[in-house]
Design a protein around this motif. Structure first.
Motif, PDB file in Angstrom:
ATOM      1  N   GLY A   1      -0.279  -1.579  -6.007  1.00  0.00           N
ATOM      2  CA  GLY A   1       0.038  -1.750  -4.596  1.00  0.00           C
ATOM      3  C   GLY A   1      -1.167  -2.165  -3.786  1.00  0.00           C
ATOM      4  O   GLY A   1      -1.084  -3.040  -2.916  1.00  0.00           O
ATOM      5  N   THR A   2      -2.329  -1.551  -4.061  1.00  0.00           N
ATOM      6  CA  THR A   2      -3.536  -1.842  -3.293  1.00  0.00           C
ATOM      7  C   THR A   2      -4.055  -3.252  -3.557  1.00  0.00           C
ATOM      8  O   THR A   2      -4.369  -4.005  -2.622  1.00  0.00           O
ATOM      9  N   VAL A   3      -4.158  -3.629  -4.822  1.00  0.00           N
ATOM     10  CA  VAL A   3      -4.693  -4.947  -5.186  1.00  0.00           C
ATOM     11  C   VAL A   3      -3.774  -6.059  -4.691  1.00  0.00           C
ATOM     12  O   VAL A   3      -4.234  -7.063  -4.120  1.00  0.00           O
ATOM     13  N   SER A   4      -2.469  -5.899  -4.892  1.00  0.00           N
ATOM     14  CA  SER A   4      -1.540  -6.946  -4.452  1.00  0.00           C
ATOM     15  C   SER A   4      -1.554  -7.085  -2.935  1.00  0.00           C
ATOM     16  O   SER A   4      -1.430  -8.196  -2.404  1.00  0.00           O
TER      17      SER A   4
ATOM     18  N   THR B   1       0.830  -1.205   0.000  1.00  0.00           N
ATOM     19  CA  THR B   1       0.000   0.000   0.000  1.00  0.00           C
ATOM     20  C   THR B   1       0.864   1.255   0.000  1.00  0.00           C
ATOM     21  O   THR B   1       0.620   2.197  -0.765  1.00  0.00           O
ATOM     22  N   VAL B   2       1.889   1.290   0.847  1.00  0.00           N
ATOM     23  CA  VAL B   2       2.761   2.458   0.935  1.00  0.00           C
ATOM     24  C   VAL B   2       3.532   2.656  -0.363  1.00  0.00           C
ATOM     25  O   VAL B   2       3.646   3.777  -0.874  1.00  0.00           O
TER      26      VAL B   2
ATOM     27  N   VAL C   1       2.091  -0.704 -12.856  1.00  0.00           N
ATOM     28  CA  VAL C   1       2.024  -1.854 -11.956  1.00  0.00           C
ATOM     29  C   VAL C   1       3.413  -2.424 -11.687  1.00  0.00           C
ATOM     30  O   VAL C   1       3.710  -2.865 -10.567  1.00  0.00           O
ATOM     31  N   GLN C   2       4.287  -2.417 -12.692  1.00  0.00           N
ATOM     32  CA  GLN C   2       5.623  -2.987 -12.527  1.00  0.00           C
ATOM     33  C   GLN C   2       6.353  -2.329 -11.351  1.00  0.00           C
ATOM     34  O   GLN C   2       7.040  -2.996 -10.577  1.00  0.00           O
ATOM     35  N   PHE C   3       6.217  -1.013 -11.209  1.00  0.00           N
ATOM     36  CA  PHE C   3       6.900  -0.286 -10.137  1.00  0.00           C
ATOM     37  C   PHE C   3       6.361  -0.679  -8.767  1.00  0.00           C
ATOM     38  O   PHE C   3       7.123  -0.982  -7.841  1.00  0.00           O
ATOM     39  N   SER C   4       5.039  -0.641  -8.625  1.00  0.00           N
ATOM     40  CA  SER C   4       4.437  -0.855  -7.304  1.00  0.00           C
ATOM     41  C   SER C   4       4.491  -2.309  -6.863  1.00  0.00           C
ATOM     42  O   SER C   4       4.265  -2.604  -5.685  1.00  0.00           O
ATOM     43  N   ILE C   5       4.796  -3.240  -7.756  1.00  0.00           N
ATOM     44  CA  ILE C   5       4.942  -4.641  -7.376  1.00  0.00           C
ATOM     45  C   ILE C   5       6.391  -4.964  -7.034  1.00  0.00           C
ATOM     46  O   ILE C   5       6.684  -5.658  -6.057  1.00  0.00           O
ATOM     47  N   MET C   6       7.324  -4.446  -7.840  1.00  0.00           N
ATOM     48  CA  MET C   6       8.735  -4.755  -7.613  1.00  0.00           C
ATOM     49  C   MET C   6       9.201  -4.312  -6.231  1.00  0.00           C
ATOM     50  O   MET C   6       9.909  -5.039  -5.518  1.00  0.00           O
TER      51      MET C   6
END
Length: 574
Positions: free
Chosen positions: A405-408, A141-142, A458-463
Motif C-alpha cells: 500500500g505504501t509503495v504503490s 496507504t489506508v 502485496v496482492q491484497f493491498s494492491i487489489m
C-alpha cells in the motif's frame, strides 16, 4: 444543510478503532489452534475435519451480503451483525468442544463454523469501506495499514491463546465468542462515516507514518517473542509482560486523535475550509472543487495522444446529448467511465474488472495453497518445527500488505504508475519462489517462504485501492468482496484438488514401496514438486495478464493523478 469541517478528528478516531476491528476480523485464522480438539473430542476423522476447514474458508471470504448491506446500512449495524454472527457461531462450537451439549450433529457444527467465520467479512467490510471513504485521497496507504494489521491477527490471537488461555481450545472458542462482540459494542460508535480528510494537512503524512512504524514494531515484536519463546521458554510473569506490551502497541494508533484533541493544530480558514454538505455520504472536498474550476482534470502532456483516445470518443456524443437534453428530446443517461462510480452490473461487463479478478485469483489462490499446506511442506522437506515457518510467513505477509500500500501510493502520486505494476512484479517473484520450493535445495525453504509471504501480502493491498480507483467508492463494498472470492476459489482448486491429489498419490506410492511407516503420509520434495511447477506456470500467466491490465488502465491513472494527487471524478458521491 450542515457545515462540517474537513479532515478533523473523526476520521483518525475511526482509523484507530478500525485497527482493533481488523485484528478481530482475523478470527478465522485460529482454526488450526482448536481443530485438533474438534477431531479428538468429537471423534472426527481427517476428511470431516478437512470439510470443517472448507466451512472456515467459505465463511471468511464470502462477503457479498455485507458488501451489499454496507451501502444500505450504517457501519455500526454492519458491526452489530458481525458481532452476533461471531457470538452464535462460536457459541455453538464451544458447546460442542467443552462437551456442555453432547452429540451435536455434524451439519450443525459445519454451519456454525461458517456463520462464525463469516463475521470476518462483516467486520472487515465495515471498517474497510468506511475508512476508504473517510480517506479517499490516501486509499493505498489506508488499505495497506488495515490489511497489514489483519495479517498480524493470527499472531495476536496466538499470543492470547498461549499466554492468557493456557493453550486451551475450549477457552479459545469461548474467548472468540465473547471478546469479539464486546469489542464491536465498544467501537461501533467510533467507526462511522464522516467528512473525508482533506489530504492537504501537513501532519497527515506523519500520522500515517506513525501508524505504519508502530505496526512494524508490533510485527517484529510478535515474531521475535514467538521464536525466542520456543528457544528460551519464558516464565509466566515475562509472558504476561509481553502480552501487555502487545496490547499497548495495538493502542498506539489512538494516540493520533488523542494528540489532535489535546494539542489541536491552529490553521487559518484557507487551510481548513468549511464546506456545506447535504449528508456525510455526499460530501466533497472543497480543495478539489476549487481545483476543478481552475484547471482541467487532464493536463496537456507528452501522453496527450494516448489520453486522447480515452476521452475523444465521448466528447462529440456528449455534446450532442447535452444539446438534445436541453431541447427536452432525451433524458440524459450516460454509462460511467473508468474512475467514476460503477454499479456491480456495470463493472461486471468491463474487461478490466475480469482481468483484475483473474490476476488477483492467481496471486492469492496460489499463495493460499502454500499457506494451507505449509506445515506439510516443511515436514516433507525435513523441517519439523513448522511453527517458526508459519510465523515467518505471517510476518512477511504483513510486510507485503503494509509495504504494498505504501509503495504503490508513492509511485502512483509521483509517477502516475498504476498500482497493478506491483502485482506484475510480485507474481514474477512468486514464480521464482515456487521454483525454489520445487528445487528443495538446502537452505532455500525459509527464503522461498519469506518471498512468497511478502508477494502474497502485496496482492491484497494492491487489489483493494485499485478496485476503488477504477470503479469508484459508491459500490466499493460489493465490488471488493466479489474480488475476494478469488481466495476461497483458489484454495479449492489449487489446494483441495491439485495439491491434495498429488500429495495423496505420492504418499500411496511411497507406502507401496515400504518407504514409510503407515502413520506418516509423505516425505521428500516429490510430495509437492508438481504442484509448485503448476503454481509457477499460473503465476507466469498471471504476470502476463497483469501487464495487459496495467497497459489498459495507465491512461486512467494519468487522469486521476495528473496533478500529483487524487482528483475525484465529478459524479463520485461518497
Amino acid at each position: 444543510m450542515v457545515t462540517l469541517k474537513a479532515g478533523t478528528r473523526p476520521p483518525w478516531v475511526g482509523l484507530g478503532a478500525a485497527v482493533w476491528v481488523q485484528i478481530a476480523s482475523g478470527n478465522a485464522y485460529n482454526f488450526p489452534l482448536y481443530s485438533h480438539s474438534l477431531k479428538s473430542v468429537l471423534g472426527f476423522n481427517q476428511h470431516q475435519l478437512t470439510m470443517l476447514g472448507v466451512a472456515n474458508d467459505i465463511g471468511e471470504n464470502v462477503g457479498l451480503l455485507p458488501g451489499i448491506a454496507c451501502n444500505k446500512l450504517p457501519p455500526w449495524v454492519i458491526l452489530l451483525i458481525g458481532a452476533f454472527a461471531c457470538f452464535f457461531g462460536y457459541g455453538i462450537l464451544w458447546l460442542a468442544v467443552s462437551r456442555t451439549v453432547q452429540s451435536l450433529p455434524y451439519w450443525l457444527l459445519w454451519l456454525a463454523l461458517c456463520v462464525a467465520t463469516n463475521s470476518c467479512a462483516w467486520l472487515s467490510t465495515a471498517v474497510l469501506v468506511t475508512n476508504m471513504r473517510n480517506f479517499p485521497l490516501s486509499r493505498g496507504t489506508v488499505a495497506g495499514i488495515l490489511k497489514g494489521y489483519g495479517g498480524l491477527s493470527a499472531a495476536v490471537f496466538t499470543a492470547f491463546y498461549s499466554i492468557l488461555l493456557q493453550s486451551s481450545s475450549s477457552k479459545l472458542v469461548l474467548f472468540l465468542s465473547l471478546s469479539v462482540p464486546i469489542l464491536c459494542f465498544f467501537v461501533m460508535y467510533l467507526v462511522r462515516a464522516c467528512t473525508p480528510a482533506s489530504g492537504e494537512v501537513s501532519l497527515e503524512h506523519g500520522y500515517f507514518l506513525f501508524i505504519q512504524a508502530t505496526s512494524v514494531v508490533l510485527g517484529l515484536f510478535l515474531l521475535t517473542t514467538t521464536v525466542l519463546d520456543h528457544v528460551l521458554h519464558f516464565s509466566t510473569p515475562i509472558s504476561y509482560t509481553f502480552l501487555v506490551i502487545m496490547v499497548i502497541l495495538l493502542m498506539a494508533p489512538l494516540l493520533i486523535p488523542l494528540k489532535m484533541t489535546i494539542f489541536p493544530v491552529r490553521t487559518n480558514k484557507l487551510d481548513t475550509p468549511t464546506q456545506p454538505v447535504e449528508s456525510s455520504n455526499n460530501s466533497k472536498l472543497q480543495g478539489e472543487i476549487n481545483a476543478d474550476k481552475t484547471e482541467p482534470l487532464l493536463k496537456p502532456s507528452s501522453s496527450r495522444t494516448s489520453l486522447g483516445s480515452f476521452r475523444e470518443a465521448e466528447d462529440g456524443s456528449e455534446v450532442a446529448m447535452l444539446l438534445a437534453e436541453g431541447e427536452g428530446a432525451v433524458h440524459k443517461k450516460r454509462r460511467p467511465k473508468r474512475g467514476e462510480d460503477f454499479k456491480f452490473s456495470e463493472a461486471a461487463v468491463k474487461a478490466d474488472f475480469w482481468l483484475l479478478f483473474l490476476v488477483y485469483f492467481v496471486g492469492v489462490g496460489s499463495g493460499v495453497t502454500v499457506l494451507n499446506n505449509l506445515a506439510q511442506i516443511g515436514i516433507a522437506q525435513g523441517v519439523h518445527n513448522t511453527t517458526v515457518l508459519l510465523s515467518l510467513f505471517s510476518f512477511c505477509n504483513f510486510v507485503g500488505r503494509l509495504g504494498g500500500g505504501t509503495v504503490s501510493e508513492h509511485f502512483v502520486r509521483s509517477k502516475t504508475i498504476p498500482r497493478t505494476i506491483w502485482m506484475t512484479c510480485t507474481q514474477i517473484i512468486m514464480v521464482i519462489a515456487y521454483l525454489l520450493f520445487a528445487s528443495a535445495i538446502d537452505g532455500t525453504l525459509f527464503v522461498a517462504t519469506a518471498l512468497l509471504g511478502i508477494c502474497y501480502g502485496v496482492q491484497f493491498s494492491i487489489m483493494i485501492p485499485t478496485v476503488s480507483e477504477l470503479f469508484g467508492l459508491k459500490h466499493f463494498g460489493i465490488l471488493f468482496n466479489f474480488m475476494s472470492l478469488g481466495n476461497p476459489l483458489g484454495a479449492f482448486l489449487f489446494s483441495g484438488l491439485l495439491a491434495g491429489y498429488i500429495y495423496d498419490r505420492e504418499a500411496v506410492k511411497q507406502q507401496r514401496h515400504n518407504l514409510l511407516s503407515s502413520n506418516i503420509s509423505c516425505l521428500g520434495p516429490d510430495c509437492f514438486r508438481i504442484t509448485f511447477y503448476v503454481l509457477a506456470g499460473l503465476c507466469g500467466l498471471g504476470s502476463v495478464m497483469s501487464i495487459i491490465l496495467t497497459r489498459r488502465i495507465w491512461p486512467v491513472y494519468q487522469m486521476l493523478y495528473a496533478g500529483g494527487s487524487f482528483r475525484m471524478p465529478q459524479n463520485s458521491n461518497h
